[in-house]
Motif scaffolding. Sequence first.
Motif, PDB file in Angstrom:
ATOM      1  N   PRO A 109      44.230  67.725  -2.132  1.00  9.56           N
ATOM      2  CA  PRO A 109      42.924  67.996  -1.501  1.00  9.56           C
ATOM      3  C   PRO A 109      42.220  69.230  -1.790  1.00  9.56           C
ATOM      4  N   SER A 110      42.745  70.264  -1.908  1.00  9.85           N
ATOM      5  CA  SER A 110      42.091  71.643  -2.138  1.00  9.85           C
ATOM      6  C   SER A 110      41.580  71.645  -3.489  1.00  9.85           C
ATOM      7  N   SER A 170      47.707  59.005  -2.192  1.00 10.76           N
ATOM      8  CA  SER A 170      47.134  60.575  -2.294  1.00 10.76           C
ATOM      9  C   SER A 170      45.708  60.155  -2.881  1.00 10.76           C
ATOM     10  N   GLN A 202      43.548  59.490   0.118  1.00  9.21           N
ATOM     11  CA  GLN A 202      43.784  60.821   1.385  1.00  9.21           C
ATOM     12  C   GLN A 202      42.710  61.998   0.625  1.00  9.21           C
ATOM     13  N   TYR A 203      42.617  62.014  -0.751  1.00  3.65           N
ATOM     14  CA  TYR A 203      41.946  62.884  -1.103  1.00  3.65           C
ATOM     15  C   TYR A 203      40.313  62.735  -0.763  1.00  3.65           C
ATOM     16  N   ASP A 207      39.155  60.882   1.712  1.00  8.16           N
ATOM     17  CA  ASP A 207      39.216  60.783   2.819  1.00  8.16           C
ATOM     18  C   ASP A 207      38.768  62.123   3.504  1.00  8.16           C
ATOM     19  N   THR A 208      39.579  63.129   2.899  1.00  7.80           N
ATOM     20  CA  THR A 208      39.558  64.464   3.335  1.00  7.80           C
ATOM     21  C   THR A 208      38.197  65.051   3.096  1.00  7.80           C
ATOM     22  N   HIS A 209      37.696  64.370   1.813  1.00 10.57           N
ATOM     23  CA  HIS A 209      36.310  65.274   1.374  1.00 10.57           C
ATOM     24  C   HIS A 209      35.188  64.099   1.949  1.00 10.57           C
ATOM     25  N   GLU A 210      35.574  63.280   2.982  1.00 10.69           N
ATOM     26  CA  GLU A 210      34.509  62.423   3.336  1.00 10.69           C
ATOM     27  C   GLU A 210      33.570  61.618   2.413  1.00 10.69           C
TER      28      GLU A 210
END
Length: 453
Positions: free
Chosen positions: A82-83, A112, A115-116, A118-121
């Motif tokens: 995600p980073s 993953s 999730q990636y 998702d984290t960045h919407e």
Amino acid sequence: MTPQTTFPQAGLTETIREDLIDSLPSRDANNIGVEHGAKYRTSEWYTGSGEIVPGNDSRSFEVTATFTLKAQVKLIQGIFDPSNPNLAEIYNSRGRCIAIIDQTVDKLYGESVRQYFDTHEIPLQMNVCRAWEADKTPETVHRLLEFLGKDGCDVSRNEPVLVIGGGVLSDVAGLACALQHRRTPYIMVGTTIVAAIDAGPSPRTCTNGKQFKNSIGAYHPPVLTLVDRTFFRSLATGHIRNGMAEIIKMAVTDDKVLFELLEDYGSRLVETHFATLGDDQELAKVADEVIYRALFSYMKYEGTNMFETYQDRPHAYGHTWSPRYEPAAKLMHGHAVSTGMAYGATLATKLGWLQPTERDRILALIRSLGLSVYHPILEDIDLMIAGQQNMRRKRGDGGLWAPLPCGIGVCDYAKEVPPDVLEAAVADHKAVCAMFPDGGAGVEMYLKDLGLE
Ligand SMILES: NC(=O)c1ccc[n+]([C@@H]2O[C@H](COP(=O)([O-])OP(=O)(O)OC[C@H]3O[C@@H](n4cnc5c(N)ncnc54)[C@H](O)[C@@H]3O)[C@@H](O)[C@H]2O)c1
């Protein structure tokens, strides 16, 4: 003298629209072009220009057009961490990401990926595609077109589709993108070595035909290839070897330093899945250098000859006779290529292009990585000649243009290989390989894809 006018593509359209002719600043083609070219661009990924040359008789003219694309290749680690901003930066502004992922890769990394985004919407619409060699068919391409088209996610012509998987997926999904809107860009995340350094950045998207591999397709490279060797950790060792064959071809034909790196570190790279198993930092540096060199060398020729306008293509080494015998012998692609390269080295020696010691060095490298140098199917001379005839047609009938080594790190092209020379070189190669205790066989050389029987 015949007047000659150069227009960027969009400007050309404007000049023939009657309603706009009066509003054009001048008939100076270059001025019109720059202005209109930027304003009416179809896609941020591609540019082009054209030329129209009127004949003297007011009844004919000639048009030429040049299409320009930029393809970027980047080595990065942790694409779906995600980073890592790389993909988020691309898809944020577009408000969504349309993706196609290999079924096996989805099982291993799908979470993953979700999730990636998702984290960045960033909303993700992802098609999970079974991509076995047996699925490399027009039917798979049609299914992907349904996903991309009006009944699916209705992708825009300026929206890069994210493709995540191996060489089979990059070939079929790349072809679907080539057909959707006649050209939809895509970003390739190659999760196998073959896809990372060869099939992934390649413009040659395709499906298999009935007899010949990869015979139906279009030239459509990804606009961006992201190479992340951390995916190699979960690859079957057989697929690591497969990828090594494509690296060896660039080493033999173009990059002596790469060849020496493979001699020194190749088997450790296979064992450690390119330094992703264990924690050897020195080997990790070598792994990156090997990947970078192989990619650079490949793209130096393939990337600058995107439409195969020319046939001096070193990366076709090992791919002249094997596309015909690979499916017939049910060989893994890497082993088909490695037998093709080994045979090519013996043929080059017969032609006087290569020293026997250099041939032996090439064969020794191939064998040290567990790849095959011989398969009895080479003795089927009719099949070999049929393969050669097919390749001659594919390469444009100007010649066979078989790349063959003329040293380590250099090659030249055989315009023709007469049947008697081809057959005599098979006999020589059989004799050379008979000296190996296993006759030149490789480790796990046969394709295990279900559905191919
Ligand atoms: N277009 C070109 O220029 C070009 C060049 C070379 C090869 N190819 C084609 O590429 C194909 C071979 O590609 P490939 O070797 O990548 O095979 P592949 O795509 O079949 O992948 C190999 C296997 O590994 C699985 N896989 C993918 N990534 C994985 C990962 N990270 N971890 C675990 N499993 C993973 C896949 O599901 C598959 O089962 C052949 O069809 C060949 O013709 C095309």
